[in-house]
Design a protein around this motif. Structure first.
Motif, PDB file in Angstrom:
ATOM      1  N   PHE A  76       0.819  -1.207   0.000  1.00 19.78           N
ATOM      2  CA  PHE A  76       0.000   0.000   0.000  1.00 19.78           C
ATOM      3  C   PHE A  76       0.854   1.259   0.000  1.00 19.78           C
ATOM      4  O   PHE A  76       0.356   2.363   0.145  1.00 19.78           O
ATOM      5  CB  PHE A  76      -0.940   0.004   1.213  1.00 19.78           C
ATOM      6  N   GLY A  77       2.153   1.083  -0.140  1.00 22.31           N
ATOM      7  CA  GLY A  77       3.018   2.237  -0.282  1.00 22.31           C
ATOM      8  C   GLY A  77       3.576   2.796   1.012  1.00 22.31           C
ATOM      9  O   GLY A  77       4.172   3.865   1.023  1.00 22.31           O
ATOM     10  N   LYS A 104      -1.724   7.472   2.483  1.00 20.04           N
ATOM     11  CA  LYS A 104      -1.723   6.004   2.482  1.00 20.04           C
ATOM     12  C   LYS A 104      -2.935   5.389   3.176  1.00 20.04           C
ATOM     13  O   LYS A 104      -2.917   4.216   3.533  1.00 20.04           O
ATOM     14  CB  LYS A 104      -0.443   5.440   3.123  1.00 20.04           C
ATOM     15  N   LYS A 105      -3.944   6.197   3.390  1.00 12.62           N
ATOM     16  CA  LYS A 105      -5.173   5.666   3.973  1.00 12.62           C
ATOM     17  C   LYS A 105      -5.767   4.604   3.051  1.00 12.62           C
ATOM     18  O   LYS A 105      -5.710   4.720   1.831  1.00 12.62           O
ATOM     19  CB  LYS A 105      -6.167   6.818   4.152  1.00 12.62           C
ATOM     20  N   PHE A 142      -8.152   1.144  -6.425  1.00 11.62           N
ATOM     21  CA  PHE A 142      -8.309   2.474  -6.992  1.00 11.62           C
ATOM     22  C   PHE A 142      -7.386   3.437  -6.250  1.00 11.62           C
ATOM     23  O   PHE A 142      -7.255   3.342  -5.021  1.00 11.62           O
ATOM     24  CB  PHE A 142      -9.753   2.953  -6.859  1.00 11.62           C
ATOM     25  N   TYR A 143      -6.760   4.340  -6.991  1.00 12.02           N
ATOM     26  CA  TYR A 143      -5.802   5.280  -6.399  1.00 12.02           C
ATOM     27  C   TYR A 143      -6.256   6.715  -6.581  1.00 12.02           C
ATOM     28  O   TYR A 143      -6.818   7.071  -7.623  1.00 12.02           O
ATOM     29  CB  TYR A 143      -4.431   5.110  -7.052  1.00 12.02           C
ATOM     30  N   GLY A 144      -5.989   7.508  -5.561  1.00 13.07           N
ATOM     31  CA  GLY A 144      -6.331   8.917  -5.664  1.00 13.07           C
ATOM     32  C   GLY A 144      -6.015   9.645  -4.372  1.00 13.07           C
ATOM     33  O   GLY A 144      -5.141   9.244  -3.619  1.00 13.07           O
ATOM     34  N   CYS A 149      -6.453  15.131   2.029  1.00 14.06           N
ATOM     35  CA  CYS A 149      -5.199  15.322   1.292  1.00 14.06           C
ATOM     36  C   CYS A 149      -5.375  16.166   0.037  1.00 14.06           C
ATOM     37  O   CYS A 149      -4.401  16.683  -0.500  1.00 14.06           O
ATOM     38  CB  CYS A 149      -4.584  13.983   0.938  1.00 14.06           C
ATOM     39  N   ARG A 150      -6.596  16.301  -0.423  1.00 13.64           N
ATOM     40  CA  ARG A 150      -6.802  17.048  -1.656  1.00 13.64           C
ATOM     41  C   ARG A 150      -6.439  18.517  -1.450  1.00 13.64           C
ATOM     42  O   ARG A 150      -5.997  19.192  -2.355  1.00 13.64           O
ATOM     43  CB  ARG A 150      -8.245  16.914  -2.132  1.00 13.64           C
TER      44      ARG A 150
END
Lengths: 154, 154
Positions: A76-77, A104-105, A142-144, A149-150
């Motif tokens: 998950f990074g 990384k949530k 799915f990634y975003g 964080c936006r």
DNA sequence: TATAATAATGAAAACCATTTTCATTTAAAG
DNA sequence: CTTTAAATGAAAATGGTTTTCATTATTATA
């Protein structure tokens, strides 16, 4: 229909792999939590049950279980691999992931699983034949960016 | 319709990130090969073009590009992260993966890609709203054993 | 049951991809 | 041109994961 012993026994036999105490403990630990545990976390839980089990064995066991497709390994990074039991893709516990690349949530979701499963099933069947693969499971992520964080900079 | 400068320029602006020589080189390197490069491999290629670029910058740039969703990071289980440009999911270069967990062989496939994208698109829309995520892309990977590895022991 | 052959294990050391530190340089803003 | 903040490289540190190697446990064989 089912043989004696737990569901994964057969897999061990197929792969000519021995059923040992350490391996049973790891599977049990994963079975109890079944959510994104790291090797170290698994080690700590296993160690609490059987203090003689070392971290090395945890790693070796996880690699083995991964190759036998009893466990799925995720990245998950956050710098460490994470593991989940994958006893029945398409079954109850199966889910996909939604991941925020900044914090990384991780959100597990099961929504629309049926449609997805359906579609993925067809693909799996096709690929399996075309490339002569024994496909056991899949990952959909799915990634975003999440809401918090936006806004952030950098 | 399109502004001046390359397609990713706008992303940099959005994120208040500077366009530097090193970052352009990394993007160009990825653009030329666009297949599963590790950080070190990218470093070597970048270094061949601009020897003053250090490995640290490569890592930092890749992390940045990942967060801006210009690059997708993959973990195929061989101990190092791998990166691909993801300029247009749903577009031409977009593909999914079929991975052998034993020998780590990777097959890129595009079969049924349209149906998958279609189906995932609906899910994406739903998730995006439900969890208030800005979803930019996805990963679909099938796991199993290839023909050669199915025979092997242990 | 003894014995041999092989697999599994733990502890410590090695490995190696990735991150951090810190001093320096570069890019954008005024 | 000056200021301010971001970006960079080199070296060191970090830390998850693997290897090594001697030991133990398991299965097969006699």
């Amino acid at each position: 229909m089912h043989g004696r012993g737990p569901w994964w026994q057969e897999r061990f036999n197929q792969h000519c792999v021995r059923v040992t105490a350490a391996r049973e403990v790891v599977i049990n630990v994963l079975h109890e939590t079944a959510e994104h545990l790291s090797a170290t976390e698994i080690y700590m839980k296993a160690h609490a049950i059987s203090p003689e089990i070392g971290l090395t064995t945890i790693y070796r066991t996880l690699e083995l279980l991964e190759q036998m497709r009893i466990v799925q390994k995720f990245d998950f990074g956050d710098g460490q691999a994470r593991f989940e039991l994958l006893n029945n893709p398409g079954g109850k516990g199966h889910h996909h992931h939604l991941i925020c690349v900044k914090c990384k949530k991780i959100i597990d979701y099961k929504d629309f699983i049926n449609e997805e499963i359906n579609c993925l099933g067809k693909t799996q069947e096709f690929l399996s034949e075309k490339y002569n693969f024994q496909i056991n499971d899949h990952i959909v992520s799915f990634y975003g960016l999440c809401e918090e964080c936006r806004g952030k900079k950098s």
